[in-house]
Motif scaffolding. Structure first.
Motif, PDB file in Angstrom:
ATOM      1  N   SER A 257       0.856  -1.188   0.000  1.00 21.14           N
ATOM      2  CA  SER A 257       0.000   0.000   0.000  1.00 21.14           C
ATOM      3  C   SER A 257       0.889   1.234   0.000  1.00 21.14           C
ATOM      4  O   SER A 257       2.110   1.145   0.180  1.00 21.14           O
ATOM      5  CB  SER A 257      -0.900  -0.005   1.238  1.00 21.14           C
ATOM      6  OG  SER A 257      -0.104   0.107   2.415  1.00 21.14           O
ATOM      7  N   ASP A 258       0.282   2.394  -0.170  1.00 22.12           N
ATOM      8  CA  ASP A 258       1.069   3.629  -0.214  1.00 22.12           C
ATOM      9  C   ASP A 258       1.837   3.839   1.076  1.00 22.12           C
ATOM     10  O   ASP A 258       3.013   4.217   1.070  1.00 22.12           O
ATOM     11  CB  ASP A 258       0.146   4.824  -0.472  1.00 22.12           C
ATOM     12  CG  ASP A 258      -0.419   4.801  -1.889  1.00 22.12           C
ATOM     13  OD1 ASP A 258       0.151   4.071  -2.725  1.00 22.12           O
ATOM     14  OD2 ASP A 258      -1.416   5.501  -2.137  1.00 22.12           O
ATOM     15  N   SER A 259       1.178   3.583   2.185  1.00 18.84           N
ATOM     16  CA  SER A 259       1.848   3.784   3.469  1.00 18.84           C
ATOM     17  C   SER A 259       2.955   2.764   3.683  1.00 18.84           C
ATOM     18  O   SER A 259       4.028   3.087   4.210  1.00 18.84           O
ATOM     19  CB  SER A 259       0.827   3.708   4.612  1.00 18.84           C
ATOM     20  OG  SER A 259       0.186   2.427   4.600  1.00 18.84           O
ATOM     21  N   GLU A 260       2.691   1.510   3.258  1.00 20.30           N
ATOM     22  CA  GLU A 260       3.722   0.465   3.387  1.00 20.30           C
ATOM     23  C   GLU A 260       4.909   0.778   2.469  1.00 20.30           C
ATOM     24  O   GLU A 260       6.061   0.564   2.835  1.00 20.30           O
ATOM     25  CB  GLU A 260       3.133  -0.896   3.028  1.00 20.30           C
ATOM     26  CG  GLU A 260       2.152  -1.424   4.055  1.00 20.30           C
ATOM     27  CD  GLU A 260       1.474  -2.690   3.586  1.00 20.30           C
ATOM     28  OE1 GLU A 260       1.090  -3.522   4.432  1.00 20.30           O
ATOM     29  OE2 GLU A 260       1.319  -2.867   2.347  1.00 20.30           O
TER      30      GLU A 260
END
Length: 396
Positions: A257-260
């Protein structure tokens, strides 16, 4: 005046008859041998040229035999290479089928193992008269093959043997040298390549801002995401291992994901590659002849390794296709040269015949005329010898 001591008419008739008999002997010899110039005494210049050209023609006959041997050797190599291409194509199809997670990779590997054994058999069997171009020791054997192509003689009389060169270094499927590290056979060489964890490059993300044109204000520019790459030094080989790391890492990043992704730093990337290495090592010796996919599972890293293995086999298949093309070109060149040498030999034979062969039509006609002249000569000699008898009758 008539004389008992000197018969001039008989001498003339005898001399004429002797010339006729000599000419008849020459003609009969030409008819029996078929040659107008049988030895140097007949015509020294023509005999010398004909003898030299006949000798050269014998050399060309040997060249024809050598070209036939060379053509057979190339044909055997080409036939075996063509069959090997089809077998490797089957291996590629088996590997592609293995990408389906529901397929039993052990059973597929069993089929691949049989195909690998067939490739070894093909390479070992591509032998003609002790020559095997597809299985050689690439360190010790002479890979630059020479096929006798022609025999030439220049204006000064100097002779030269010209060869057709075939570079077999690009067609060897199995390298029989003892050192695996330097194995260069298309099928037997390791496709693993080089790897060093230090080759992983990482660029951190940024949150840059820029001033806009017009009223004093600032507009935030979207942050630049971190990026990863594996930069292989120019003196190193990029094989299956590096490609698998690069592909597995890209697959990993695509799944975040974007945060990951924003939190996926260099340390985490290197840690992930440690797991990928376990998948890479499952392939075994990394050559087409030894590749083993039976222990590859369904994990993302295993699937990435399998995809890279398919690409590697496809690259070797392309290299084999090029090798088959080279062999086909060599085969065509040898066939063309063999046809040329045959035609050249026929031309030389015709040329020599024009110099020394007898014209049988002319010789048979000449023989008939000489036989008539011989009969007339004998008759003339008989008449000349009768002159003495006529003198004797005057004293009766």
């Amino acid at each position: 005046m008539s004389s008992l001591l000197t018969n001039s008419a008989a001498m003339v008739a005898l001399n004429t008859l002797r010339g006729i008999n000599e000419s008849m002997g020459t003609t009969q010899n030409r008819i029996s041998t078929g040659l107008r110039v049988a030895d140097a005494s007949d015509n020294a210049a023509y005999w010398s040229i004909a003898t030299t050209m006949k000798s050269d023609n014998k050399a060309l006959s040997a060249v024809q035999d050598a070209l036939g041997l060379g053509a057979a050797t190339v044909d055997v190599a080409f036939t075996a290479m063509d069959k090997a291409v089809k077998v490797v194509d089957d291996i590629k199809a088996k590997l592609t089928a293995a990408t389906d997670g529901t397929v039993d990779k052990n059973k597929i590997q069993s089929d691949i193992k049989e195909l690998q054994g067939q490739l070894r058999t093909i390479a070992a069997s591509a032998n003609f008269s002790g020559e095997n171009w597809l299985q050689q020791d690439m360190e010790k054997d002479n890979l630059a093959k020479k096929i006798t192509g022609s025999f030439t003689r220049d204006a000064s009389g100097a002779t030269e043997i010209k060869n057709i060169d075939v570079d077999t270094s690009t067609v060897v499927l199995v390298d029989t040298q003892a050192t695996d590290a330097s194995d260069s056979g298309i099928l037997s060489k390791s496709l693993k390549g080089d790897w060093d964890a230090g080759w992983l490059t990482y660029t951190a993300g940024t949150n840059a801002v820029a001033a806009s044109a017009g009223p004093p204000s600032v507009a935030a520019v979207p942050g630049v995401a971190p990026s990863f790459d594996i930069a292989v030094p120019a003196d190193k080989a990029e094989g299956i291992e590096v490609k698998a790391y690069r592909l597995a890492l890209q697959d990993k990043i695509d799944g975040l994901s974007d945060s990951e992704y924003a939190d996926f730093d260099e340390a985490k990337a290197k840690a992930y590659l440690v797991d990928v290495k376990k998948s890479v090592d499952k392939l075994g010796k990394f050559s087409v002849l030894d590749m083993d996919i039976s222990t590859l599972g369904k994990t993302a890293s295993d699937q990435a390794v399998l995809r890279v293995a398919i690409n590697a086999v496809d690259e070797q298949l392309s290299e084999m296709t090029t090798a088959a093309t080279n062999l086909g070109s060599a085969k065509k060149r040898i066939t063309m040269q063999k046809e040329f040498v045959t035609n050249l030999s026929d031309s030389i034979t015709r040329g020599v015949g024009q110099l020394v062969d007898a014209d049988m039509n002319a010789e048979s006609t000449r023989l008939k005329a000489l036989q008539t002249q011989q009969q007339l000569g004998i008759q003339a000699l008989s008449i000349a010898n009768a002159g003495a008898q006529n003198i004797l009758s005057l004293f009766r």
